[in-house]
Design a protein around this motif. Structure first.
Motif: not given
Length: 445
Positions: A171-172, A175-176, A315-316, A319, A352, A355, A397-398, A400
């Protein structure tokens, strides 16, 4: 005896003269042939460069000789073919610097295809953005129209969503990709004067580089907008399932037409479902219609790709619901009810950034999102009852990028099924991007 010898000598001289003359004529003919061929070659090059200059207003776009293109693709070898569509075939090739490039050879040699090539060259030569595919050059020679792009080793977003290439995108990453794509379209709409309307935003035109960064491609159908009006009138073109129903209905193209198409892409990212699928019930053949129904009734969970594991953390889930709500607004039938691409881009960035919010905040938002889309769709926009503010001071950022990246064409045979640049995807016997389609009748009004 001497007379006979003299006659033989004269005949020999005559034959020798005839042969010498024949050889001389042949040599002159060969020289003339090559001179004419070179003249035609130079004329074709000059004609191609003239067309290029007329399209771009300058010679800023590199011009590649046809022989270099032919050499780079090993004579357009099938082993280097990466994809085929309605308008052309894409080959992998190496030019002068030993770096892989994507070479698109336009199939049709008619005024329409030439216009699309020139249109794409003109548009791409006027824009520059990290999330727009770079045009490296072109070739207009020997009756051929060829475009050279940077090579995208991870194929298209569509290939990953449809499990045709690589691992399932988490998912990350999705989303990115959505956020980066929205930045590119926003740049076309707001940073350019006049604005540029892409007209063919779809998951197969969103390419992924070695680090899964998004690159929007294929500007053959794009048009410059008008600064003094909200829309321009033009015959509707695009790909079935992505075309703005108002544009299809009244021929009014605007920036909100791209917003609608991007809304369909957002639903694809959430669901990994096909945009048009005749195996689904009649009212759900069109993904936009299916999404409007499910999201409007507060049943988003029914269309979420199970590979995303939406319930593994708050969060998942929250979002995904927020992106679904944003897609719902992008798919509004009336363009005035859709957000602008800048608003879409800003909201995706907020999602984003969320998160990094505390777990309790995410849980509150999840509850808020669920309640905000619980009522059936009645023609009005759905709005979230609360939003997550972008946290200040975020330095990173996390991660991705999936753990395993794809090597740049490690083996040609392994890459034949993937296309580094979009060549209009085949649509029912290789007819893609038709100007009209009856499927749009399924979109809820």
């Amino acid at each position: 005896m001497s007379g006979r010898c003299g006659g033989t000598t004269r005949v020999g001289v005559l034959v020798g003269g005839i042969l010498a003359g024949a050889f001389l004529m042949a040599a002159v003919g060969i020289i003339c042939f090559f001179l004419q061929r070179r003249s035609r070659h130079l004329k074709n090059q000059m004609s191609g460069k003239r067309l290029l200059n007329e399209a771009t207003g300058s010679s800023s776009v590199p011009f590649f000789p046809y022989k270099d293109i032919e050499r780079a693709t090993n004579g357009f070898s099938e082993k280097q073919r990466l994809g085929t569509g309605a308008y052309g075939t894409v080959y992998a090739g190496k030019l002068h610097n030993d770096e892989w490039v994507a070479i698109k050879k336009i199939r049709h040699r008619d005024p329409e295809s030439a216009q699309q090539v020139m249109n794409e060259v003109k548009l791409l030569s006027s824009v520059s953005h990290p999330n727009l595919l770079r045009l490296l050059g072109c070739c207009i020679e020997n009756g051929e129209h060829i475009l050279v792009y940077e090579y995208m080793p991870n194929g298209t977003l569509s290939q990953h969503l449809q499990r045709e290439k690589g691992a399932v995108l988490p998912w990350t990453v999705r989303l990115t990709i959505a956020a980066e794509t929205s930045h590119a379209i926003t740049h076309l709409h707001t940073a350019m004067n006049p604005p540029i309307y892409h007209r063919d935003i779809k998951s197969s035109n969103i390419l992924l580089d070695i680090n899964f960064n998004s690159k929007v491609a294929d500007f053959g159908l794009s048009r410059f907008g008008m600064m003094d009006d909200s829309h321009i009138s033009t015959a509707p073109q695009g790909t079935p399932g992505y075309v703005d129903p108002q544009y299809h209905q009244n021929y009014h193209l605007s920036d909100k037409s791209d917003v609608y198409s991007f809304g369909v892409v957002l639903v694809e990212i959430i669901s990994a479902l096909k945009v048009v699928d005749f195996s689904r019930p009649h009212s759900e053949i069109n993904l936009a219609a299916l999404a409007i129904d499910r999201i409007g009734k507060g049943r988003v969970d029914e269309i979420i790709d199970p590979f995303l594991e939406p319930n593994r953390d708050a969060w998942t889930l929250s979002s995904i619901h927020r992106v679904a709500e944003l897609a719902f607004r992008c798919l509004a039938f009336h363009r005035d009810m859709r957000p602008t691409m800048m608003e879409v881009s800003d909201e995706l960035e907020q999602i984003r950034a969320s998160s990094w919010a505390p777990l309790e905040d995410n849980m509150c938002v999840a509850s808020s999102v669920a309640s905000s889309v619980s009522s059936p769709y009645n023609g009005s926009e759905i709005s979230l009852s609360s939003t997550i503010a972008k946290m200040a001071g975020i330095g990173s950022r996390r991660s991705v990028v999936p753990c395993k990246t794809v090597d740049v064409l490690p083996e040609m045979d392994e890459s034949m099924d993937s296309s580094p640049v979009s060549v209009q995807d085949p649509w029912l016997s290789e007819q893609s991007s038709p100007s009209t389609n009856s499927l749009l009748g399924n979109v809820a009004r």
